[in-house]
Write an enzyme that holds these catalytic residues in place. Structure first.
Site, PDB file in Angstrom:
ATOM      1  N   ASP A   1       0.811  -1.218   0.000  1.00  0.00           N
ATOM      2  CA  ASP A   1       0.000   0.000   0.000  1.00  0.00           C
ATOM      3  C   ASP A   1       0.848   1.272   0.000  1.00  0.00           C
ATOM      4  OD1 ASP A   1       0.971  -0.387   2.575  1.00  0.00           O
ATOM      5  OD2 ASP A   1      -0.986  -0.677   3.482  1.00  0.00           O
TER       6      ASP A   1
ATOM      7  N   ASP B   1      -7.385  -2.844  14.321  1.00  0.00           N
ATOM      8  CA  ASP B   1      -8.767  -3.086  13.900  1.00  0.00           C
ATOM      9  C   ASP B   1      -8.864  -4.285  12.941  1.00  0.00           C
ATOM     10  OD1 ASP B   1      -7.529  -2.062  11.668  1.00  0.00           O
ATOM     11  OD2 ASP B   1      -8.875  -0.358  11.414  1.00  0.00           O
TER      12      ASP B   1
ATOM     13  N   HIS C   1      -7.050  -4.637  10.133  1.00  0.00           N
ATOM     14  CA  HIS C   1      -6.768  -4.353   8.716  1.00  0.00           C
ATOM     15  C   HIS C   1      -5.508  -5.077   8.242  1.00  0.00           C
ATOM     16  CE1 HIS C   1      -4.482  -0.451   9.937  1.00  0.00           C
ATOM     17  NE2 HIS C   1      -3.588  -1.368   9.643  1.00  0.00           N
TER      18      HIS C   1
ATOM     19  N   GLU D   1      -9.540  -1.726   5.483  1.00  0.00           N
ATOM     20  CA  GLU D   1     -10.139  -1.456   6.790  1.00  0.00           C
ATOM     21  C   GLU D   1     -11.409  -2.282   6.984  1.00  0.00           C
ATOM     22  OE1 GLU D   1      -8.451   0.253   8.770  1.00  0.00           O
ATOM     23  OE2 GLU D   1      -7.743   2.163   7.983  1.00  0.00           O
TER      24      GLU D   1
HETATM   25  P1  PGA Z   1       2.540  -1.835  12.837  1.00  0.00           P
HETATM   26  O1  PGA Z   1       1.438  -1.668  11.692  1.00  0.00           O
HETATM   27  O2  PGA Z   1       3.423  -2.954  12.394  1.00  0.00           O
HETATM   28  O3  PGA Z   1       3.249  -0.506  12.845  1.00  0.00           O
HETATM   29  O4  PGA Z   1       1.803  -2.125  14.090  1.00  0.00           O
HETATM   30  C1  PGA Z   1       0.744  -2.789  11.269  1.00  0.00           C
HETATM   31  C2  PGA Z   1      -0.401  -2.376  10.375  1.00  0.00           C
HETATM   32  O5  PGA Z   1      -1.043  -1.340  10.654  1.00  0.00           O
HETATM   33  O6  PGA Z   1      -0.675  -3.094   9.400  1.00  0.00           O
END
Ligand code: PGA
Length: 246
Positions: free
Chosen positions: A70, A139, A141, A146
Site C-alpha cells: 500500500d 482493527d 486491517h 479497513e
Molecule cells: P505496525 O502496523 O506494524 O506498525 O503495528 C501494522 C499495520 O497497521 O498493518
C-alpha cells in the site's frame, strides 16, 4: 484453520529471524521469486535481518521482485512518510534488489483506476506473489483494507479510518497531516499469494490476533479471511500470543 502454521518467538527480534527464514527459503528455492512486502514497525526486525543475511552472503536479492501492499494517497515517493521512502530507507537501499524490480502503488497517480489496474497487471505478469508478508492493524486491517461490510477484490483506493489515522499520526507532526486516503492491494490480491507470512508482536495485538485467527471470518475483521487461505504462517511473539488457545 487446518492450514495455519504458528511459530511463537520470545520477542520481536526473534520474530524477525523466523520470518527471515521463510523468505530465505523462498529465495533459495526460486531466486527470481516475487515477494509481497509491508510497512509498519512490526516488519523492521525482519528487514534488518534480511539486510544482514545478504551482507553475510547467505541471501541474494539481485533477481528478486517485490510488490508492496500500500501507499498513502497524495504523498510523493520521496515524502518522508511515504511508504516508498520507508521501503528505500529500511530495506531496498541496503540490498541488491534492482529498483525496477520493486513496486509500490503511486501515491500521486492522476488516473487512479489505471494505476490500480496496472499494479495488478504487473504482479500478474511476474507470475503472482510467491510469499506475502503481512502485519495487522489493531482493527484487523491488512494492507489498508479497513473493516467494512465486504471484502475488497483488487488494488483500490480506500478511506482511512480514524483509528488507523490515529495509530499512524506518531510519524507525522500533527493528525491533520495524516492522509485521509490510501491505495492498497485488495483482499483478493492478498489471498491470491501462494504463501502468506504474518508477523504480529506486542501485547496490544493479542486481542486482534485472537479475533483474526480464532474468531468468525468477517469483513469487519479483514484479516480473518486468512483462515480460508491454504498456506499461512503466523509468526508472533509471546506477548501477542497471550490469548491464543494452547
Ligand atoms: P505496525 O502496523 O506494524 O506498525 O503495528 C501494522 C499495520 O497497521 O498493518
Amino acid at each position: 484453520m487446518i492450514h495455519l502454521k504458528v511459530m511463537k518467538a520470545k520477542n520481536p527480534e526473534e520474530v524477525g529471524k523466523l520470518a527471515a527464514d521463510q523468505f530465505e527459503l523462498a529465495i533459495h528455492a526460486k531466486p527470481a521469486c516475487v515477494i509481497g512486502l509491508a510497512t509498519g514497525s512490526t516488519p523492521l526486525p525482519l528487514y534488518r535481518e534480511l539486510i544482514a543475511r545478504e551482507k553475510a552472503g547467505k541471501l541474494d536479492f539481485s533477481r528478486v521482485r517485490s510488490a508492496n501492499l500500500d501507499e498513502y494517497k497524495g504523498l510523493a515517493p520521496d515524502h518522508p512518510q511515504s511508504y516508498r521512502r520507508f521501503m528505500q530507507e529500511n530495506l531496498f537501499d541496503h540490498i541488491s534488489i534492482k529498483p525496477e524490480n520493486t513496486i509500490v502503488p503511486d501515491g500521486l497517480a492522476e488516473d487512479v483506476d489505471a494505476m490500480c489496474a496496472a499494479y495488478e497487471k504487473k504482479i500478474e505478469d511476474w507470475g503472482g506473489v510467491d510469499v506475502q508478508l503481512l502485519g495487522i492493524g489493531h482493527d484487523g486491517h491488512i494492507g489498508f483494507n479497513e473493516p467494512s461490510n465486504h471484502f475488497t477484490q483488487m488494488t483500490n483506493e480506500v478511506k482511512l479510518t480514524a483509528m488507523t489515522r490515529e495509530a499512524n499520526k506518531r510519524f507525522f507532526s500533527s493528525i491533520d497531516e495524516v492522509p485521509t486516503a490510501a491505495y492498497t492491494m485488495g483482499i483478493g490480491t492478498v489471498m491470491a499469494a501462494k504463501k502468506i507470512v504474518m508477523v504480529i508482536t506486542g501485547e496490544d495485538k493479542a486481542e486482534i490476533l485472537y479475533k483474526a485467527f480464532f474468531g468468525p471470518v468477517t469483513p469487519k475483521v479483514p484479516a480473518s479471511i486468512l483462515q480460508f487461505h491454504p498456506d499461512v504462517t503466523l509468526i508472533c511473539d509471546e506477548a501477542a500470543a497471550k490469548l491464543m488457545p494452547q
